[in-house]
Each structure stands twice: as C-alpha cells, then as structure tokens.
Write an enzyme that holds these catalytic residues in place. Structure first.
Site, PDB file in Angstrom:
ATOM      1  N   LYS A  11      -9.414  -5.559  -2.692  1.00 28.10           N
ATOM      2  CA  LYS A  11      -9.285  -6.974  -3.068  1.00 28.10           C
ATOM      3  C   LYS A  11     -10.008  -7.907  -2.109  1.00 28.10           C
ATOM      4  CE  LYS A  11      -5.171  -8.030  -0.432  1.00 28.10           C
ATOM      5  NZ  LYS A  11      -3.752  -7.781  -0.269  1.00 28.10           N
ATOM      6  N   ARG A  35       8.190 -11.154   1.614  1.00 27.67           N
ATOM      7  CA  ARG A  35       7.300 -11.369   0.481  1.00 27.67           C
ATOM      8  C   ARG A  35       7.928 -10.548  -0.648  1.00 27.67           C
ATOM      9  NH1 ARG A  35       0.813 -10.350   0.371  1.00 27.67           N
ATOM     10  NH2 ARG A  35       1.498  -8.309  -0.367  1.00 27.67           N
TER      11      ARG A  35
END
Ligand SMILES: *Cc1c(COP(=O)(O)O)cnc(C)c1O
Length: 361
Positions: free
Chosen positions: A36, A131
C-alpha cells in the site's frame, strides 16, 4: 519527460525484501509484503514476484485487483478491515482478509456463500494501540459467532500496533496474542495456525530475539521499501534507505529576505507560519507542492540545502549554502520518507521512473 520525477530503484527494493525474508525465515516467520505504501506500482510488485516473493498485502481493493489480474497465482491479503460494500471484490481477489467486526464478517460469509466460496479471515485483536481489533476479553464471543458461519474460515488471529496510538510492539503485547490463541483453540476445539504479529515495528523484537516463537506471520511494508522503522525511530542496518528519490525542477531562483513583509494571516493550509530572520537568502522555488507530496517527509540529498516550506504547487528551498550549482531548470533531489512515497506514488502529476540498474551491496 515531465518533472517531477520519482526515481524508483527496483534492485534496492528487491535487496531489502530478500534480506528481510531470509531473516524472518530463520525464525519460521512467513512475511506478507505490504504494497500500500507505493500504491502497488506494478513494476515493483512484478520485480518482487520475479524474485520468488508470493505473499502480499494491501489496504485498497483496487491495488489488490490490479495485481491479481496480472498475477492470479500470488497470494494477497486485504489488510484494512474491509468494507461491506466491497465484499464481492475482496472475496474475488483477496485470498485472506483481516477482520474485526461481526456485521462485516457476517456480510462476507453470506456473500462468499452466494459466490460458492469460503473466504479465509484473520481476526484482529486490539492489544492496546486502539486502532482495529476486538478487545481480547471480547474475542471469545466473536469467535463463537464466526464458527457458526459457513462462508468464512477463521485461520488465525492478528494484531496491529504502532499505527494510531503509537504503541510499540513488546514481548507483553505479543504474548497476549499467543496466550489468546492458545485459549481460543482450547475453548472451541479449533486450530488457528496463523498468528500475524504486526508490521515493520515488530522486526526490532525479532532482531533482539524477543518475539515469541509462536508468531509466524508479519506484514512488512516500510522496511522493504525504505529500510526504516519509523515507529521505533530507527533505520534498519544494512538495508537501502534511498530506493525512492524525488527530483523536482527549479522554476525561480532569487535572493530574498527570510521574513515576509506585510500583515500576517494564515497560509493556504490554515497554519500561521513562523520565520527566523537569517537576512537575505538565496531561495529556489521548485515545481512540486502539497498536492503531490507531504513535504515534511522530504530531505534534500545535497548538503547545504534546507526546505523552507511550500504550498499546493510550490516548494521553497534555501540553497544559499549549497555546494551544488542550482539554476532555473535544475533538478533538485530529495530522499523520501514513508508518507512522501505514499503521496508521490498516489499523485498522477509525478512521473514514475523505474530503474532496473543493479545496485546490490
Ligand atoms: C500498513 C500496515 C502494515 C504495514 O506496516 P509497515 O509499517 O509499512 O510495515 C501492516 N499491517 C497493517 C494492518 C497495516 O495497515
């Protein structure tokens, strides 16, 4: 050719990937190379596949689909908790997804069943970074629900640290994962063969010999592309740090005072800039800006240059003390940290140049 240029040294990336893979394999850790950070640029992934790497991860389904259409045999993991709205594509293109939310998992199970497939998932556990992930104490109930679904197969558990809360991987939080795996296996009579223990920042524990041996998968991006572990604030020894070099063109060069004249307001991005009076300085304006790159993540390659700031389309560099000759039309080179690579590979205005030159150490 248009500027700015992002020069990408494939040999350096290949070198980094190989070293990390060799190092992890010694501890029986399978690495998933995370693409990514460079938008899964095809030539980079292709170069890694050429070297025998066959397990990748990405957070964007578009990136995964792009690579899988070219290379259907490589294994891809969806590493962002996937969206319900993209279930069909994720199931089609990704071999595994990281999951944490009951409703999403249920939607994936239903969709996979309707496609005649069983989709493999790794359940994310929150060990403190806040997260994604279920809290360890709530994981049993979720596992029970997952086991009742026919369209998904639970193949392991995983965790992510160092991204949102800046929490570092420690022996303690890695052990939470290992103990949880053991107790889930026992409580539900299942096998959870994969423990995906984190990202680049977990390599430090591994180098120190402190990563529990049960951790058998890591998802590595930054170390492969930049030889850097920014969560721990360190460069990893003997890896290339300069596989990505940005070159931007000088469009104006003038002596100007170092403090602006007039009444102060806000800059184009809502900040109130502060200036140090260094007298008259020679400043180059470069044709690149915040639309293309996070300028805080750039560092001039040449000594004696300093980035002063920038706006959407301009980068201002103090070149007064530069030993390199700078003139309008010159290209100035910058080393790129992670967020610079991320933004530059995303910008359509930046020309990507892949360098197949051999440069092993
Ligand atoms: C981005 C990401 C990674 C890779 O992190 P690096 O620091 O680049 O190694 C791994 N796992 C998840 C879930 C991520 O979002």
């Amino acid at each position: 050719m248009h500027t700015p240029l992002l020069e990408i040294d494939l040999a350096k990336i290949k070198y980094n990937a190989q070293r990390i893979k060799d190092f992890c394999e010694k501890s029986d850790i399978d690495i998933c190379i995370v693409t990514k950070g460079f938008c899964a640029e095809l030539p980079i992934v292709e170069a890694l596949i050429e070297d025998g790497h066959n397990f990748f991860g990405d957070a964007r389904i578009q990136n995964i689909a792009k690579i899988k259409r070219e290379f259907p045999d490589v294994k891809y993991m969806m590493i962002r908790i996937p969206k319900i709205s993209e279930a069909e594509e994720v199931i089609r293109y990704a071999d595994i997804s990281l999951q944490s939310q009951l409703e999403v998992i249920k939607a994936y199970s239903d969709k996979a069943k309707s496609m005649g497939k069983v989709h493999s998932i790794i359940l994310m556990i929150d060990v403190g970074d806040l997260r994604e992930g279920v809290m360890p104490e709530n994981s049993g109930a979720l596992v029970e629900d997952i086991l009742a679904m026919n369209g998904v197969r639970l193949i392991g558990i995983g965790t992510n640290v160092g991204c949102y809360g800046g929490i570092l991987p420690t022996v303690e939080n890695a052990k939470i994962l290992v103990n949880l795996r053991d107790s889930l296996e026992k409580a539900y009579g299942i096998e959870l063969p994969i423990i995906s223990g984190g990202s680049t920042c977990a390599l430090k524990l591994l180098r120190e010999g402190k990563l529990p041996k049960e951790i058998n998968n890591l998802r590595i991006g930054e170390a492969v592309i930049l030889g850097e572990d920014s969560t721990n604030g360190l460069f990893i020894e003997n890896l290339h740090r300069d596989a990505f070099i940005l070159k931007a063109e000088v469009v104006e060069l003038r002596q100007k005072p170092s403090v602006p004249m007039g009444r102060s307001g806000y800059d184009a991005f809502g900040n109130q800039p502060v200036f140090l009076d260094k007298g008259i300085r020679k400043r180059a304006i470069l044709a690149i800006g915040r639309q293309d790159v996070r300028i805080e993540a750039l560092a001039p390659v040449s000594e004696g240059m300093e980035i002063l700031g920038g706006s959407s389309d301009h980068l201002i560099v103090d070149v007064t003390d530069s030993k390199e000759k700078v003139e309008p039309g010159s290209l100035i080179a910058f080393r790129c940290a992670y967020s610079a690579v991320l933004s530059l590979t995303t910008s359509p205005y930046v020309e990507k140049v892949f360098m197949p030159l051999a440069s092993g150490r």
